[in-house]
Structures are given as structure tokens and as C-alpha cells.
Scaffold this motif. Structure first.
Motif, PDB file in Angstrom:
ATOM      1  N   GLN A 136       0.829  -1.198   0.000  1.00 31.99           N
ATOM      2  CA  GLN A 136       0.000   0.000   0.000  1.00 31.99           C
ATOM      3  C   GLN A 136       0.867   1.253   0.000  1.00 31.99           C
ATOM      4  O   GLN A 136       1.891   1.322   0.682  1.00 31.99           O
ATOM      5  CB  GLN A 136      -0.916  -0.013   1.233  1.00 31.99           C
ATOM      6  CG  GLN A 136      -1.904   1.134   1.290  1.00 31.99           C
ATOM      7  CD  GLN A 136      -2.795   1.068   2.516  1.00 31.99           C
ATOM      8  OE1 GLN A 136      -2.621   0.224   3.381  1.00 31.99           O
ATOM      9  NE2 GLN A 136      -3.752   1.974   2.593  1.00 31.99           N
ATOM     10  N   SER A 158       5.467   4.095   5.841  1.00 32.75           N
ATOM     11  CA  SER A 158       4.400   3.393   6.537  1.00 32.75           C
ATOM     12  C   SER A 158       3.321   3.080   5.504  1.00 32.75           C
ATOM     13  O   SER A 158       3.048   3.912   4.630  1.00 32.75           O
ATOM     14  CB  SER A 158       3.810   4.227   7.678  1.00 32.75           C
ATOM     15  OG  SER A 158       3.217   5.418   7.177  1.00 32.75           O
ATOM     16  N   PRO A 159       2.726   1.908   5.542  1.00 33.82           N
ATOM     17  CA  PRO A 159       1.700   1.565   4.555  1.00 33.82           C
ATOM     18  C   PRO A 159       0.535   2.543   4.533  1.00 33.82           C
ATOM     19  O   PRO A 159      -0.090   2.753   3.490  1.00 33.82           O
ATOM     20  CB  PRO A 159       1.261   0.165   4.988  1.00 33.82           C
ATOM     21  CG  PRO A 159       2.456  -0.398   5.675  1.00 33.82           C
ATOM     22  CD  PRO A 159       3.066   0.759   6.401  1.00 33.82           C
ATOM     23  N   GLU A 160       0.231   3.159   5.664  1.00 35.25           N
ATOM     24  CA  GLU A 160      -0.901   4.080   5.725  1.00 35.25           C
ATOM     25  C   GLU A 160      -0.588   5.440   5.094  1.00 35.25           C
ATOM     26  O   GLU A 160      -1.484   6.106   4.549  1.00 35.25           O
ATOM     27  CB  GLU A 160      -1.326   4.308   7.177  1.00 35.25           C
ATOM     28  CG  GLU A 160      -1.855   3.072   7.882  1.00 35.25           C
ATOM     29  CD  GLU A 160      -0.766   2.246   8.535  1.00 35.25           C
ATOM     30  OE1 GLU A 160      -1.083   1.349   9.327  1.00 35.25           O
ATOM     31  OE2 GLU A 160       0.441   2.496   8.260  1.00 35.25           O
ATOM     32  N   ASP A 218       3.014  -5.446   5.052  1.00 37.21           N
ATOM     33  CA  ASP A 218       3.612  -4.631   3.995  1.00 37.21           C
ATOM     34  C   ASP A 218       4.967  -4.078   4.419  1.00 37.21           C
ATOM     35  O   ASP A 218       5.920  -4.043   3.624  1.00 37.21           O
ATOM     36  CB  ASP A 218       2.672  -3.485   3.619  1.00 37.21           C
ATOM     37  CG  ASP A 218       1.477  -3.958   2.801  1.00 37.21           C
ATOM     38  OD1 ASP A 218       1.385  -5.171   2.535  1.00 37.21           O
ATOM     39  OD2 ASP A 218       0.641  -3.104   2.437  1.00 37.21           O
ATOM     40  N   ALA A 219       5.060  -3.611   5.666  1.00 36.47           N
ATOM     41  CA  ALA A 219       6.330  -3.064   6.140  1.00 36.47           C
ATOM     42  C   ALA A 219       7.419  -4.129   6.144  1.00 36.47           C
ATOM     43  O   ALA A 219       8.572  -3.863   5.786  1.00 36.47           O
ATOM     44  CB  ALA A 219       6.155  -2.474   7.533  1.00 36.47           C
ATOM     45  N   SER A 248       0.553  -0.422  14.086  1.00 37.49           N
ATOM     46  CA  SER A 248       1.041  -0.219  12.728  1.00 37.49           C
ATOM     47  C   SER A 248       2.531  -0.531  12.687  1.00 37.49           C
ATOM     48  O   SER A 248       3.132  -0.922  13.679  1.00 37.49           O
ATOM     49  CB  SER A 248       0.783   1.219  12.273  1.00 37.49           C
ATOM     50  OG  SER A 248      -0.607   1.505  12.248  1.00 37.49           O
ATOM     51  N   SER A 276      -0.534  -3.760   7.878  1.00 38.17           N
ATOM     52  CA  SER A 276       0.546  -2.789   8.009  1.00 38.17           C
ATOM     53  C   SER A 276       1.866  -3.493   8.309  1.00 38.17           C
ATOM     54  O   SER A 276       2.898  -3.201   7.702  1.00 38.17           O
ATOM     55  CB  SER A 276       0.216  -1.783   9.117  1.00 38.17           C
ATOM     56  OG  SER A 276       1.236  -0.813   9.245  1.00 38.17           O
ATOM     57  N   ASN A 285      -1.881  -8.692  10.216  1.00 41.55           N
ATOM     58  CA  ASN A 285      -1.930  -7.236  10.251  1.00 41.55           C
ATOM     59  C   ASN A 285      -1.335  -6.705   8.948  1.00 41.55           C
ATOM     60  O   ASN A 285      -0.148  -6.893   8.667  1.00 41.55           O
ATOM     61  CB  ASN A 285      -1.143  -6.721  11.456  1.00 41.55           C
ATOM     62  CG  ASN A 285      -1.202  -5.208  11.600  1.00 41.55           C
ATOM     63  OD1 ASN A 285      -0.916  -4.477  10.672  1.00 41.55           O
ATOM     64  ND2 ASN A 285      -1.562  -4.745  12.785  1.00 41.55           N
ATOM     65  N   ARG A 319       7.468  -1.728  14.791  1.00 38.39           N
ATOM     66  CA  ARG A 319       6.026  -1.731  15.031  1.00 38.39           C
ATOM     67  C   ARG A 319       5.750  -0.710  16.105  1.00 38.39           C
ATOM     68  O   ARG A 319       6.587  -0.429  16.982  1.00 38.39           O
ATOM     69  CB  ARG A 319       5.541  -3.130  15.434  1.00 38.39           C
ATOM     70  CG  ARG A 319       6.130  -3.662  16.704  1.00 38.39           C
ATOM     71  CD  ARG A 319       5.970  -5.177  16.827  1.00 38.39           C
ATOM     72  NE  ARG A 319       4.577  -5.599  16.696  1.00 38.39           N
ATOM     73  CZ  ARG A 319       4.222  -6.875  16.509  1.00 38.39           C
ATOM     74  NH1 ARG A 319       5.150  -7.828  16.464  1.00 38.39           N
ATOM     75  NH2 ARG A 319       2.949  -7.198  16.401  1.00 38.39           N
TER      76      ARG A 319
END
Length: 240
Positions: A37, A203-205, A158-159, A188, A155, A153, A176
Motif C-alpha cells: 500500500q 508506513s503503509p498508511e 507490507d512493512a 502499525s 501494516s 496485520n 512496530r
């Protein structure tokens, strides 16, 4: 004597051959994306790592990044790769794949000229400050992060994928953390690395944010301070 219908047939074949378009150039590198993401920056860094590995350290390639303004609001920008192969300039974009650029390779350092056809793919975004970035040689750490593709999770998943990939060419830390107001905390993750001399936090967000700070990627206090700029109440930062 050659019969008229035979001459006509030969002429028709020659006409078709002359009218046939030149074969399209084959993209100079096959790339399998990470599929994370908000990953345009880290996907491009991973692409450039692969490009240098396949083509050698002297092969010309840059990360082209720009900020953006859309609907009168400042939004996250975008990053693509610009590279030269056999005298041809190419753009690799996580959204569009390969595009041959319509200018001579001698103009490769003219960032405004190179960026113009790339930016036309984003007509609804007002791009700001197109800039080239390129990495310098770094030494990976002995114990790189491990990808966790089965992590529930998203996030953290992806991380971990990004961290494991980028760690092949540089020191990387995957952490994390929790954030949020009150007792409702969200867990996250973030990836910390240095690119173009900038301390970068993915960060994915939120995507990737380069900071003008200096420090080790293992400095959890510094990482927490930077995370709090994007995630109110960020804390409990620890290595993944």
C-alpha cells in the motif's frame, strides 16, 4: 515476360512492408512489484536497486519525485524511475509500467523536460518541484529484516516485505508501534532507511516521507519523534 498480375502482387507486398510500423522496443527490465500500500517511493527504490544489480553501478537511472496539490489541498506526491538504455530514455511508473520518453537521451539531466510527459499522465494533480534523487553505495546490515507475507496485520505485512527487499542494499529497520487517542490503539509498522542522504520513513498508511535529519536507523527515540508527526499519539516503538 513478367505477367502484369505478378508485378501487381510484388508491388502490393513491397507497399505493405514499407507501410508496416517499426517493431516496438522491448522494455529494458522485467520487474515484479512488491504490491504494498502507498508504495510508489519504495517500489521505485527497489526497482533502482534491481536496475543497478542487472546493469551495473555505472548505468544511468534516477528516482523522479514530486510533491502535489489537488483540489486546493496539498497531497502526497509521487515517485517514478527514469533510466537510460541503449540511448533511449524510459520511465517506469508503479501505476503505468514502462513508457518510452519522447526526448533525446542527451536531455536526461534536464529534470523539467523529462518530467513533462510523465506528469501529463496525472492531469488532475498540480505537480510541485519535480526533483531527481539517486542513492549512494551503502553496506547492508548483517541481520536484515525478514518478510512476513502471511502476517494478518496488513501494516506489519507490507512493512516487513518492504524492509526485507530494501535491506539487500542498505541498513534498514522495521518497527512496530501503536497510535491513536485514548484506550483505542491501532498497531502499525514502519520501515526506516536512508536514500539520497535523506532519512526516510515508510508506513503503509502514509507512504514514504523523507526527513532532513541525521541519525542511525536503529534510533528508536528519533523514529518515534518522526512517527508522531504523522500519527498522533504514536508510541511503544519497538523493532519488529
Amino acid at each position: 515476360m513478367v505477367k502484369p498480375f505478378l508485378l501487381f502482387f510484388v508491388a502490393l507486398l513491397l507497399g505493405d512492408a514499407m507501410a508496416a510500423p517499426a517493431p516496438a522496443l522491448k522494455p529494458p527490465l522485467q520487474r515484479t512489484m512488491l504490491g504494498v500500500q502507498n508504495g510508489c517511493f519504495v517500489e521505485t527504490v527497489a526497482f533502482l536497486d534491481q536496475w543497478n544489480e542487472v546493469r551495473g553501478p555505472d548505468a544511468w537511472a534516477r528516482l523522479l519525485q514530486w510533491g502535489a496539490r489537488a483540489d486546493e489541498e496539498v497531497v502526497m506526491g509521487h515517485a517514478v524511475a527514469i533510466c537510460e538504455s541503449a540511448g533511449v530514455l524510459w520511465c517506469w511508473d508503479v501505476n503505468y509500467g514502462w513508457t518510452r520518453l519522447p526526448m533525446d537521451a542527451a536531455q536526461r539531466e534536464n529534470v523539467d523536460t523529462v518530467a513533462a510527459p510523465v506528469l501529463r499522465r496525472y492531469p488532475k494533480v498540480q505537480a510541485r518541484y519535480p526533483t531527481y534523487r539517486a542513492d549512494f553505495p551503502q553496506t547492508p546490515t548483517a541481520s536484515p529484516p525478514v518478510a512476513q507475507p502471511a502476517q494478518a496485520n496488513a501494516s506489519l505485512r507490507d512493512a516487513s516485505i518492504v524492509g526485507a527487499q530494501l535491506a539487500k542494499r542498505r541498513p534498514v529497520n522495521v518497527v512496530r508501534f501503536t497510535h491513536g487517542a485514548g484506550e483505542e490503539k491501532t498497531e502499525s509498522a514502519a520501515v526506516v532507511f536512508v536514500f539520497h542522504g535523506r532519512y526516510c520513513v515508510y508506513s503503509p498508511e502514509m507512504g514514504t516521507v523523507p526527513f532532513r535529519v541525521r541519525g542511525d536507523v536503529a534510533n528508536l527515540r528519533l523514529i518515534q519523534d518522526l512517527l508522531r508527526r504523522a500519527f498522533p499519539g504514536a508510541g511503544n516503538v519497538r523493532k519488529l
